[in-house]
Structure formats: C-alpha cells, structure tokens
Write an enzyme that holds these catalytic residues in place. Structure first.
Site, PDB file in Angstrom:
ATOM      1  N   ASP A   1      -6.840   8.102   2.254  1.00 31.12           N
ATOM      2  CA  ASP A   1      -7.165   7.790   3.652  1.00 31.12           C
ATOM      3  C   ASP A   1      -6.426   8.755   4.568  1.00 31.12           C
ATOM      4  O   ASP A   1      -5.323   9.201   4.242  1.00 31.12           O
ATOM      5  CB  ASP A   1      -6.769   6.337   3.989  1.00 31.12           C
ATOM      6  CG  ASP A   1      -7.612   5.761   5.115  1.00 31.12           C
ATOM      7  OD1 ASP A   1      -8.422   4.849   4.839  1.00 31.12           O
ATOM      8  OD2 ASP A   1      -7.475   6.227   6.271  1.00 31.12           O
TER       9      ASP A   1
ATOM     10  N   ASP B   1      -7.489  14.312   4.620  1.00 29.63           N
ATOM     11  CA  ASP B   1      -8.669  14.367   5.476  1.00 29.63           C
ATOM     12  C   ASP B   1      -9.795  14.863   4.574  1.00 29.63           C
ATOM     13  O   ASP B   1      -9.828  16.047   4.202  1.00 29.63           O
ATOM     14  CB  ASP B   1      -8.425  15.335   6.643  1.00 29.63           C
ATOM     15  CG  ASP B   1      -9.661  15.496   7.522  1.00 29.63           C
ATOM     16  OD1 ASP B   1     -10.740  15.004   7.128  1.00 29.63           O
ATOM     17  OD2 ASP B   1      -9.545  16.115   8.588  1.00 29.63           O
ATOM     18  N   VAL B   2     -10.686  13.964   4.205  1.00 26.26           N
ATOM     19  CA  VAL B   2     -11.689  14.266   3.171  1.00 26.26           C
ATOM     20  C   VAL B   2     -12.770  15.233   3.686  1.00 26.26           C
ATOM     21  O   VAL B   2     -13.585  15.720   2.917  1.00 26.26           O
ATOM     22  CB  VAL B   2     -12.267  12.954   2.579  1.00 26.26           C
ATOM     23  CG1 VAL B   2     -13.208  13.216   1.405  1.00 26.26           C
ATOM     24  CG2 VAL B   2     -11.134  12.043   2.112  1.00 26.26           C
TER      25      VAL B   2
ATOM     26  N   ASN C   1     -16.704   6.530  -0.510  1.00 23.18           N
ATOM     27  CA  ASN C   1     -16.924   5.405   0.393  1.00 23.18           C
ATOM     28  C   ASN C   1     -16.924   5.816   1.860  1.00 23.18           C
ATOM     29  O   ASN C   1     -17.610   5.222   2.687  1.00 23.18           O
ATOM     30  CB  ASN C   1     -15.820   4.367   0.149  1.00 23.18           C
ATOM     31  CG  ASN C   1     -15.691   3.391   1.299  1.00 23.18           C
ATOM     32  OD1 ASN C   1     -16.518   2.483   1.450  1.00 23.18           O
ATOM     33  ND2 ASN C   1     -14.693   3.577   2.143  1.00 23.18           N
TER      34      ASN C   1
ATOM     35  N   SER D   1     -26.368   3.943   3.614  1.00 24.99           N
ATOM     36  CA  SER D   1     -26.521   2.892   4.629  1.00 24.99           C
ATOM     37  C   SER D   1     -27.995   2.581   4.771  1.00 24.99           C
ATOM     38  O   SER D   1     -28.848   3.453   4.567  1.00 24.99           O
ATOM     39  CB  SER D   1     -25.975   3.375   5.978  1.00 24.99           C
ATOM     40  OG  SER D   1     -26.406   2.500   7.008  1.00 24.99           O
TER      41      SER D   1
ATOM     42  N   TYR E   1     -26.227   9.828  12.019  1.00 19.92           N
ATOM     43  CA  TYR E   1     -25.694   9.030  10.903  1.00 19.92           C
ATOM     44  C   TYR E   1     -26.808   8.752   9.892  1.00 19.92           C
ATOM     45  O   TYR E   1     -26.625   8.906   8.678  1.00 19.92           O
ATOM     46  CB  TYR E   1     -25.129   7.733  11.479  1.00 19.92           C
ATOM     47  CG  TYR E   1     -24.617   6.708  10.499  1.00 19.92           C
ATOM     48  CD1 TYR E   1     -23.444   6.916   9.785  1.00 19.92           C
ATOM     49  CD2 TYR E   1     -25.278   5.485  10.316  1.00 19.92           C
ATOM     50  CE1 TYR E   1     -22.948   5.944   8.911  1.00 19.92           C
ATOM     51  CE2 TYR E   1     -24.795   4.520   9.460  1.00 19.92           C
ATOM     52  CZ  TYR E   1     -23.630   4.744   8.755  1.00 19.92           C
ATOM     53  OH  TYR E   1     -23.141   3.789   7.905  1.00 19.92           O
TER      54      TYR E   1
ATOM     55  N   LYS F   1     -26.784   9.912   6.082  1.00 21.81           N
ATOM     56  CA  LYS F   1     -26.793   8.907   5.009  1.00 21.81           C
ATOM     57  C   LYS F   1     -28.044   9.033   4.134  1.00 21.81           C
ATOM     58  O   LYS F   1     -28.011   8.712   2.941  1.00 21.81           O
ATOM     59  CB  LYS F   1     -26.686   7.499   5.607  1.00 21.81           C
ATOM     60  CG  LYS F   1     -25.295   7.169   6.155  1.00 21.81           C
ATOM     61  CD  LYS F   1     -24.257   7.124   5.044  1.00 21.81           C
ATOM     62  CE  LYS F   1     -22.962   6.486   5.503  1.00 21.81           C
ATOM     63  NZ  LYS F   1     -21.946   6.438   4.436  1.00 21.81           N
TER      64      LYS F   1
HETATM   65  N1  LIG Z   1     -19.550  -1.647   7.966  1.00 21.63           N
HETATM   66  C1  LIG Z   1     -20.859  -1.741   7.793  1.00 21.63           C
HETATM   67  O1  LIG Z   1     -21.524  -2.660   8.285  1.00 21.63           O
HETATM   68  C2  LIG Z   1     -21.565  -0.705   6.967  1.00 21.63           C
HETATM   69  C3  LIG Z   1     -22.950  -0.771   6.825  1.00 21.63           C
HETATM   70  C4  LIG Z   1     -23.577   0.213   6.076  1.00 21.63           C
HETATM   71  C5  LIG Z   1     -22.836   1.210   5.468  1.00 21.63           C
HETATM   72  N2  LIG Z   1     -21.483   1.259   5.617  1.00 21.63           N
HETATM   73  C6  LIG Z   1     -20.744   2.351   5.000  1.00 21.63           C
HETATM   74  O2  LIG Z   1     -19.635   1.827   4.257  1.00 21.63           O
HETATM   75  C7  LIG Z   1     -18.562   2.757   4.283  1.00 21.63           C
HETATM   76  C8  LIG Z   1     -17.276   2.148   4.794  1.00 21.63           C
HETATM   77  O3  LIG Z   1     -17.462   1.547   6.035  1.00 21.63           O
HETATM   78  P1  LIG Z   1     -16.361   0.544   6.620  1.00 21.63           P
HETATM   79  O4  LIG Z   1     -16.884   0.067   7.927  1.00 21.63           O
HETATM   80  O5  LIG Z   1     -16.030  -0.460   5.600  1.00 21.63           O
HETATM   81  O6  LIG Z   1     -15.140   1.567   6.858  1.00 21.63           O
HETATM   82  P2  LIG Z   1     -13.759   1.379   7.624  1.00 21.63           P
HETATM   83  O7  LIG Z   1     -13.950   2.012   8.978  1.00 21.63           O
HETATM   84  O8  LIG Z   1     -13.237  -0.016   7.595  1.00 21.63           O
HETATM   85  O9  LIG Z   1     -12.798   2.268   6.751  1.00 21.63           O
HETATM   86  C9  LIG Z   1     -12.928   3.648   6.683  1.00 21.63           C
HETATM   87  C10 LIG Z   1     -11.565   4.260   6.396  1.00 21.63           C
HETATM   88  O10 LIG Z   1     -11.763   5.675   6.356  1.00 21.63           O
HETATM   89  C11 LIG Z   1     -10.624   6.309   6.926  1.00 21.63           C
HETATM   90  N3  LIG Z   1     -10.995   7.646   7.379  1.00 21.63           N
HETATM   91  C12 LIG Z   1     -11.659   8.005   8.510  1.00 21.63           C
HETATM   92  N4  LIG Z   1     -11.821   9.336   8.558  1.00 21.63           N
HETATM   93  C13 LIG Z   1     -11.266   9.848   7.417  1.00 21.63           C
HETATM   94  C14 LIG Z   1     -11.128  11.163   6.889  1.00 21.63           C
HETATM   95  N5  LIG Z   1     -11.622  12.235   7.533  1.00 21.63           N
HETATM   96  N6  LIG Z   1     -10.514  11.312   5.696  1.00 21.63           N
HETATM   97  C15 LIG Z   1     -10.010  10.241   5.028  1.00 21.63           C
HETATM   98  N7  LIG Z   1     -10.111   8.973   5.492  1.00 21.63           N
HETATM   99  C16 LIG Z   1     -10.734   8.771   6.670  1.00 21.63           C
HETATM  100  C17 LIG Z   1     -10.217   5.374   8.060  1.00 21.63           C
HETATM  101  O11 LIG Z   1      -8.836   5.568   8.369  1.00 21.63           O
HETATM  102  C18 LIG Z   1     -10.502   3.993   7.468  1.00 21.63           C
HETATM  103  O12 LIG Z   1      -9.351   3.413   6.893  1.00 21.63           O
HETATM  104  C19 LIG Z   1     -19.049   3.933   5.133  1.00 21.63           C
HETATM  105  O13 LIG Z   1     -19.605   4.919   4.318  1.00 21.63           O
HETATM  106  C20 LIG Z   1     -20.097   3.293   6.002  1.00 21.63           C
HETATM  107  O14 LIG Z   1     -21.005   4.236   6.516  1.00 21.63           O
HETATM  108  C21 LIG Z   1     -20.830   0.321   6.362  1.00 21.63           C
END
Ligand SMILES: NC(=O)c1ccc[n+]([C@@H]2O[C@H](COP(=O)([O-])OP(=O)(O)OC[C@H]3O[C@@H](n4cnc5c(N)ncnc54)[C@H](O)[C@@H]3O)[C@@H](O)[C@H]2O)c1
Length: 280
Positions: free
Chosen positions: A47, A73-74, A100, A152, A164, A168
């Site tokens: 993260d 930073d991925v 993820n 997504s 987005y 995706k």
């Molecule tokens: N939340 C939803 O409803 C939903 C719906 C469809 C798809 N998704 C997908 O699920 C995945 C996770 O979503 P979420 O809402 O659970 O995430 P989240 O926002 O809770 O967590 C994401 C984490 O990524 C970290 N992060 C951000 N930029 C970064 C970087 N450049 N390098 C490393 N780490 C980084 C953040 O610090 C955070 O801890 C994503 O791919 C999202 O598109 C989520």
C-alpha cells in the site's frame, strides 16, 4: 486463532492496495488479504499508505496469520519490482498476485480532463500491467502461479465513470490475454467483477447524508437477492480463483454481484418503484 481450512496453505501472496480507505466497513484489499492469510497464505500487504496496511497486518496477526507490510506506489515500475523482490526475500517465493488496487473517478469525456483520464488508467490498468510484469517471471521460473485482477461492473455497463470504466474494461481484456500468454507456464489469470458493494469508499460517495437508508435500500433491491454485498464476498471469490481448487479455470471474469448485471431495465424498474422515496 481462527480455524483454518488451509485452502492456500503455505502459498505466498502479494495483494496491492491491501489497506482500506478509512471509514465504516472494510475495502476489498483488506478483506482479500485477511481471507488469504486465514486460509494459510503468507501475505505481502502492499500500500502507498503503510499505516492502512498495518491495520490489515494487525487483523491478520491477531488471528495467528503471517503478513508483512510493504510500502509501494504500484503505478511505479521500480516499486513493483521491489515489491516482488520483497515477497521472495521475506517469504521465499511468490504464488499468488492479487491486483486489487483501483479507484473510481466520475465524469464524461467532455468534462474529464486529460490528466484525470491518464490518472484513471495509471491507477486501474497500469498497476495491473506493472505488478504482473514483475511477478510473472518469478512464477514462470517455478512453473506455477495464480493472478486475480479486480475489475468493476462499470466495465460492462454504464457507471457514469467513463475513464474508470474504460480502464476496468481494459483489465478484463488484459486478463484474457495474460491467461493466453502465460497458461503454458503454469500461470492462471482470472478477474473478479465486483457489483455494488458496501466498502468505506463506496459508502462515502454513494450513501452519504440524510438519504443513507433510502440509498442502501435501493442498492440492495437492485440485484436478484435483495441484499447488499461487501468486500468479504469479493474476498471469498478471489480466494477460490487464487487457490488450487480453480486449477482448471483461467481467463474468466467472474461477476460477484448477486445477479445485478443480469437484470433487465423493466425488472429493475418494477423492483425499485415499490420503494417509497423519503419525503423532502
Ligand atoms: N468499493 C466498491 O464498491 C467497488 C466496486 C467495484 C470494484 N471495486 C474495485 O475494488 C478494488 C478495491 O476497492 P476498495 O474501495 O475496496 O479500495 P480502498 O480504497 O478501500 O483501498 C485501496 C487501497 O489502495 C491504496 N492505494 C491507493 N493508491 C495506491 C498506489 N498508487 N499504490 C499502492 N497503494 C495505493 C490506498 O491507500 C488504499 O488503502 C478496486 O480495484 C476497485 O476499483 C470496488
């Protein structure tokens, strides 16, 4: 210590975005990491905010699991290279990569700036490309590996999130091609397509304010089961695809959405119109 079935016993996993945006509930990266560790994997929690990943680590260690935090930073290639090296140095190998990390952004092509467009592709698609680029050679050398990419539902139907959605959709396309290119090296590549789930970030955008209950009801009623999903539903699907139980599954994009993406407009309309809107 929680009882384990050992579905990924002794496997080494990397999860990108393994922390969780602050707020009620958990994000998918955190839930996936906890479930993988609960089933016996050693997990590198990657993260950009290490404090968030440390919370995931605490949850895993409280249950008797093994995890290490790695700040990266991925979107950066050298960070992804270092992340893979850290997994191998710390835990000896790499078996599972969960791409993820992702972040939604809203707007149409007219409103969206070129920088926002680029940012959406950096966060949602470039990260999958770079993490996989560095992980696959390690997996190929041992002749096995499993990659799970998070897409997504916006990739397959209008989400109001043009950049987005495109990124995706790209993740699903990459999944198919990666599965093709690396299948003969013993590497499986699959995607999970989360529907509308309850996570801290989703709730802060979609259900903030006085209409929270109403919005939650609409969200629950807009699928076939009439219930809300959360990050744990995504985690169980990811665990399955990452485990040897899915040894003959590759190149698929699995919707985890309680049938929401299969609902037609009329069925959805009839369901939703029965819900009384709040006054005012
Ligand atoms: N939340 C939803 O409803 C939903 C719906 C469809 C798809 N998704 C997908 O699920 C995945 C996770 O979503 P979420 O809402 O659970 O995430 P989240 O926002 O809770 O967590 C994401 C984490 O990524 C970290 N992060 C951000 N930029 C970064 C970087 N450049 N390098 C490393 N780490 C980084 C953040 O610090 C955070 O801890 C994503 O791919 C999202 O598109 C989520």
């Amino acid at each position: 210590m929680k009882e384990r079935a050992g579905r990924v016993e002794n496997k080494v996993a990397i999860v990108t975005g393994a922390g969780s945006t602050p707020g009620p509930g958990v994000g998918t990266g955190k839930a996936i990491s906890v479930v993988l560790a609960r089933e016996g994997a050693k997990v590198l929690l990657v993260d950009i905010h290490p404090d968030r990943a440390e919370q995931t680590q605490r949850m895993i260690e409280d249950e008797g699991g093994k995890a290490k935090v790695f700040r990266a930073d991925v979107t950066r290639s050298d960070d992804c290279k270092a992340m893979v090296e850290a997994a191998v140095d710390t835990f000896g190998t790499l078996d599972i990569l969960v791409n993820n990390l992702g972040l939604a952004s809203f707007g149409n092509v007219v409103d969206l700036s070129e920088e926002e467009w680029q940012r959406a592709f950096d966060i949602n698609a470039r990260t999958v490309f770079l993490a996989s680029k560095h992980a696959i050679p390690v997996m190929a050398r041992k002749g096995s590996g499993a990659i799970v990419n998070l897409s997504s539902s916006s990739a397959v139907r209008a989400g109001g999130t043009v950049a987005y959605s495109a990124a995706k959709a790209g993740v699903i396309a990459m999944t198919t091609d990666m599965a093709f290119f690396h299948g003969r090296q013993g590497i499986r590549v699959n995607a999970v397509i989360p529907g509308m789930i309850n996570t801290p970030i989703a709730m802060s955008v979609l259900a903030a304010g006085p209409q929270t209950d109403y919005v939650n009801r609409l969200r629950a009623e807009s699928n076939m089961l009439g219930t809300q999903g959360d990050a744990w539903d995504i985690a169980w699907a990811t665990l399955f695809l990452a485990s040897d139980e899915a040894r003959w599954i590759t190149g698929v994009a699995l919707p985890v959405d309680a049938g929401q993406m299969k609902l037609g407009p009329l069925t959805m309309f009839n369901r939703l119109r029965e819900i009384p809107a709040p006054k005012g």
